[in-house]
Design an enzyme around this catalytic site. Sequence first.
Site, PDB file in Angstrom:
ATOM      1  NE  ARG A 120      -2.511   1.151   3.705  1.00  0.00           N
ATOM      2  CZ  ARG A 120      -3.274   1.542   4.631  1.00  0.00           C
ATOM      3  NH1 ARG A 120      -4.586   1.453   4.453  1.00  0.00           N
ATOM      4  NH2 ARG A 120      -2.710   1.575   5.651  1.00  0.00           N
ATOM      5  CG  ASP A 219       5.235  -3.620  10.764  1.00  0.00           C
ATOM      6  OD1 ASP A 219       5.964  -4.140   9.813  1.00  0.00           O
ATOM      7  OD2 ASP A 219       4.884  -2.451  10.652  1.00  0.00           O
TER       8      ASP A 219
END
Length: 225
Positions: A120, A219
């Site tokens: 993104r 993450d």
Amino acid sequence: MLPMQGILQPTREEVLNLPRLSISTHPVIAHKLTTLRDKQTPPPEFYRLVKEIGSLLAYEATASLAFETTTIDTPLQTMTGYRLAGGIGVTPILRAGLGLAEGFREVIPDAQIWHLGLRRDERTLQALEYYNQLPYQVDLQVCYTVDPMLATGGSAIDTINILKRRGIPRLSYVGIIAAPYGLLRLSQAHPDIDIYIAALDDRLNDLGYIVPGLGDAGDRQFGTY
């Protein structure tokens, strides 16, 4: 100006009755999802939970698969059993979708795992393709696009666009958390697919993150804060 600032978003109530949408009500998924959201959950446990929720969602998403009869011999007699009619494909949107794909493999070990990388653009929120490792020959009854977070819907829409060009007869999307905005966009762009999610959250913030959400799923799975 922030990417979602000033953009009108639908409410949860406005998307709850979208056609072909299934939101899990399984208590075990709700239990695991609470720990997944907790900011104190460390990456190894977070990844394990994504995988476990993926397995539970896989049971729900595969409930309507086509099957065919087959004759087998048990230790006592011959009988008619059932086998899946055609292959199963799973396309995780890299990298966050990898844990969900592993959950699907726990349920269907011989599923084909296709890899498609979309990232993104944090400024525009547009999905950018950077990796495509799809097979040349397709022999599937269904392919599931899996990604933990359905935020703006851009990555999911683009992935399904790519898969549709491969001529797969049936496509579905499976995610953990969705925002009403992304859910509506995906449903409008691809009204012919089934959508399975574990939870529908409130909204996107001005940066395009799901609220309350769980942060960045990639993450948190891989410890790259």
